[in-house]
Design a protein around this motif. Structure first.
Motif, PDB file in Angstrom:
ATOM      1  N   VAL A 179      -9.708 -11.059  55.938  1.00 46.28           N
ATOM      2  CA  VAL A 179      -8.782 -10.248  56.738  1.00 46.28           C
ATOM      3  C   VAL A 179      -9.320  -8.844  57.016  1.00 46.28           C
ATOM      4  N   LEU A 180     -10.254  -8.379  56.202  1.00 44.96           N
ATOM      5  CA  LEU A 180     -10.819  -7.050  56.420  1.00 44.96           C
ATOM      6  C   LEU A 180     -11.842  -7.031  57.550  1.00 44.96           C
ATOM      7  N   THR A 181     -12.676  -8.071  57.608  1.00 44.06           N
ATOM      8  CA  THR A 181     -13.745  -8.093  58.607  1.00 44.06           C
ATOM      9  C   THR A 181     -13.482  -9.038  59.768  1.00 44.06           C
ATOM     10  N   GLY A 182     -12.554  -9.977  59.569  1.00 47.20           N
ATOM     11  CA  GLY A 182     -12.295 -10.975  60.600  1.00 47.20           C
ATOM     12  C   GLY A 182     -13.285 -12.113  60.592  1.00 47.20           C
ATOM     13  N   GLN A 183     -14.246 -12.071  59.683  1.00 45.43           N
ATOM     14  CA  GLN A 183     -15.278 -13.097  59.620  1.00 45.43           C
ATOM     15  C   GLN A 183     -14.703 -14.402  59.074  1.00 45.43           C
ATOM     16  N   VAL A 184     -15.009 -15.505  59.749  1.00 45.62           N
ATOM     17  CA  VAL A 184     -14.552 -16.821  59.312  1.00 45.62           C
ATOM     18  C   VAL A 184     -15.325 -17.211  58.058  1.00 45.62           C
ATOM     19  N   VAL A 185     -14.588 -17.583  57.010  1.00 46.47           N
ATOM     20  CA  VAL A 185     -15.192 -17.983  55.751  1.00 46.47           C
ATOM     21  C   VAL A 185     -15.304 -19.497  55.681  1.00 46.47           C
ATOM     22  N   SER A 186     -14.276 -20.184  56.172  1.00 41.75           N
ATOM     23  CA  SER A 186     -14.243 -21.639  56.129  1.00 41.75           C
ATOM     24  C   SER A 186     -13.386 -22.127  57.287  1.00 41.75           C
ATOM     25  N   SER A 187     -13.819 -23.190  57.956  1.00 38.17           N
ATOM     26  CA  SER A 187     -13.009 -23.734  59.040  1.00 38.17           C
ATOM     27  C   SER A 187     -13.317 -25.201  59.255  1.00 38.17           C
ATOM     28  N   VAL A 188     -12.343 -25.882  59.854  1.00 42.74           N
ATOM     29  CA  VAL A 188     -12.475 -27.295  60.188  1.00 42.74           C
ATOM     30  C   VAL A 188     -11.976 -27.477  61.616  1.00 42.74           C
ATOM     31  N   GLU A 189     -12.720 -28.223  62.403  1.00 42.24           N
ATOM     32  CA  GLU A 189     -12.284 -28.548  63.758  1.00 42.24           C
ATOM     33  C   GLU A 189     -11.606 -29.910  63.740  1.00 42.24           C
ATOM     34  N   ILE A 190     -10.391 -29.956  64.293  1.00 45.24           N
ATOM     35  CA  ILE A 190      -9.611 -31.184  64.319  1.00 45.24           C
ATOM     36  C   ILE A 190      -9.187 -31.429  65.764  1.00 45.24           C
ATOM     37  N   PRO A 191      -9.293 -32.670  66.235  1.00 40.13           N
ATOM     38  CA  PRO A 191      -8.800 -32.931  67.592  1.00 40.13           C
ATOM     39  C   PRO A 191      -7.325 -32.546  67.702  1.00 40.13           C
TER      40      PRO A 191
END
Length: 131
Positions: A28-40
């Motif tokens: 939340v401080l930098t806005g950098q994505v730490v982990s993500s998953v793409e789902i249809p």
């Protein structure tokens, strides 16, 4: 003794597009994505709608009440009058997003005029019965 390392403060995020929904956590401080998953997106919609019940009702004064319940979330209820709904739909920004054409709006007008005729017919019938 070394200073405490900076701890990442994670916050969940969801970014939904036409075909892909991206779900994960960002710092939340930098806005950098730490982990993500793409789902249809279709899978997300299907999973949500399988657990949600939507009800829509029209009152005699033209108010539309809609509610959604289920899916583990608190129920949501929205009320709006027919004319307000139409006016909201007809904003230029919304028409642009919907890619509405003049033909689409003529069809909408025909349906609204048909609705007006039905209301007038019902008023006449009620007045006839009460006389």
């Amino acid at each position: 003794m070394s200073p405490d390392p900076v701890k990442a403060r994670l916050g969940p995020f969801v970014e939904s597009g036409q075909s892909i929904t991206n779900v994960g956590y960002r710092d939340v401080l930098t806005g950098q994505v730490v982990s993500s998953v793409e789902i249809p997106s279709e899978l997300v919609e299907r999973a949500v709608l399988d657990r949600v019940s939507v009800e829509i009702a029209l009152s005699t004064d033209g108010q539309i009440a809609s509610s959604a319940t289920g899916g583990g979330a608190a129920s949501s209820k929205k009320m709006i009058h027919v004319d307000e709904l139409v006016e909201t739909f007809l904003t230029s920004n919304n028409l642009h997003l919907e890619e509405a054409t003049a033909l689409d709006l003529r069809r909408l007008l025909e349906r609204l005029e048909k609705s007006v005729r039905a209301v007038k017919r019902s008023i006449a019938e009620l007045e006839e019965v009460s006389n």
